[in-house]
Design a protein around this motif. Structure first.
Motif, short mmCIF file in Angstrom:
data_model
loop_
_atom_site.label_atom_id
_atom_site.label_comp_id
_atom_site.label_asym_id
_atom_site.label_seq_id
_atom_site.Cartn_x
_atom_site.Cartn_y
_atom_site.Cartn_z
N LEU A 37 -6.40 35.06 -32.91
CA LEU A 37 -5.73 35.78 -34.01
C LEU A 37 -6.33 37.08 -33.97
CD1 LEU A 37 -5.93 32.93 -36.86
CD2 LEU A 37 -4.00 34.07 -36.09
N THR A 38 -7.30 37.41 -33.72
CA THR A 38 -7.96 38.68 -33.56
C THR A 38 -7.37 39.60 -32.58
OG1 THR A 38 -10.11 37.78 -34.57
CG2 THR A 38 -10.16 40.14 -33.63
N ARG A 39 -7.06 38.85 -31.34
CA ARG A 39 -6.61 39.65 -30.19
C ARG A 39 -5.44 40.40 -30.58
NH1 ARG A 39 -6.34 35.57 -26.48
NH2 ARG A 39 -8.66 35.42 -26.68
N GLY A 40 -5.65 41.70 -30.37
CA GLY A 40 -4.07 42.46 -30.58
C GLY A 40 -3.59 42.83 -32.17
N SER A 41 -4.58 42.49 -32.91
CA SER A 41 -4.46 42.43 -34.56
C SER A 41 -4.77 43.52 -35.07
CB SER A 41 -4.89 41.29 -35.26
OG SER A 41 -6.24 41.20 -35.44
N GLY A 42 -5.59 44.31 -34.43
CA GLY A 42 -6.33 45.63 -35.15
C GLY A 42 -7.04 45.33 -36.33
N THR A 44 -10.85 43.09 -37.65
CA THR A 44 -11.97 42.74 -37.06
C THR A 44 -11.90 41.16 -37.08
OG1 THR A 44 -13.10 42.70 -39.25
CG2 THR A 44 -13.44 44.67 -37.87
N GLN A 45 -12.77 40.29 -36.36
CA GLN A 45 -13.06 38.96 -36.60
C GLN A 45 -13.49 38.56 -37.76
OE1 GLN A 45 -14.68 37.33 -32.86
NE2 GLN A 45 -15.19 35.23 -33.94
N GLY A 46 -14.35 39.19 -38.31
CA GLY A 46 -14.77 39.06 -39.69
C GLY A 46 -13.69 38.76 -40.88
N ALA A 47 -12.88 40.05 -40.59
CA ALA A 47 -11.90 40.01 -41.66
C ALA A 47 -10.74 38.86 -41.51
CB ALA A 47 -11.08 41.43 -41.70
N ILE A 48 -10.61 38.77 -40.05
CA ILE A 48 -9.77 37.48 -39.95
C ILE A 48 -10.28 36.34 -40.35
CG2 ILE A 48 -8.73 36.01 -38.07
CD1 ILE A 48 -7.06 38.53 -38.08
N SER A 49 -11.48 35.99 -40.34
CA SER A 49 -12.10 34.71 -40.73
C SER A 49 -12.09 34.54 -42.53
CB SER A 49 -13.66 34.78 -40.34
OG SER A 49 -13.84 34.43 -39.04
N GLN A 50 -12.32 35.69 -43.20
CA GLN A 50 -12.19 35.84 -44.50
C GLN A 50 -10.70 35.59 -44.81
OE1 GLN A 50 -14.20 36.42 -47.09
NE2 GLN A 50 -15.68 35.98 -45.22
#
Length: 109
Positions: A37-42, A44-50
């Motif tokens: 999900l993080t890849r190519g989203s612009g 951060t991984q932390g934000a995606i997790s939240q």
């Protein structure tokens, strides 16, 4: 077990455009990881997790841990409060349009 979620919780969760984009990516996959999900989203991984945490709390996604990875998938029944709410208004508008059609027909005669 997923608790019953209110329409307000679902709408509040989907109101954020980034979270909606994450949800759409989850929906378009059978299962997907945070890394994917993080890849190519612009974002951060932390934000995606939240965002995933919020989606999970609203009953819109479920997770499946496997080793060190966690896979996320959409939970279609999580949209039930939204579907029920919209169907109520669908009936409302269909009745109004039927009344309008009748009125316009009567005005033509």
């Amino acid at each position: 077990m997923i608790e019953a979620v209110t329409i307000s919780a679902v709408l509040r969760t989907l109101a954020d455009p980034t979270r909606r984009a994450v949800y759409e990516r989850v929906v378009s996959s059978d299962e997907i990881t945070v890394v994917e999900l993080t890849r190519g989203s612009g974002v951060t991984q932390g934000a995606i997790s939240q965002h995933l945490k919020s989606l999970k709390q609203a009953g819109l996604v479920a997770e499946r841990p496997e080793g060190r990875k966690v896979y996320y998938r959409a939970e279609p029944e999580g949209l039930s409060p939204l579907v029920e709410w919209m169907s109520h208004y669908g009936v409302f508008w269909r009745e109004r349009f039927a009344n309008l059609r009748t009125l316009l027909t009567e005005m033509d005669t």
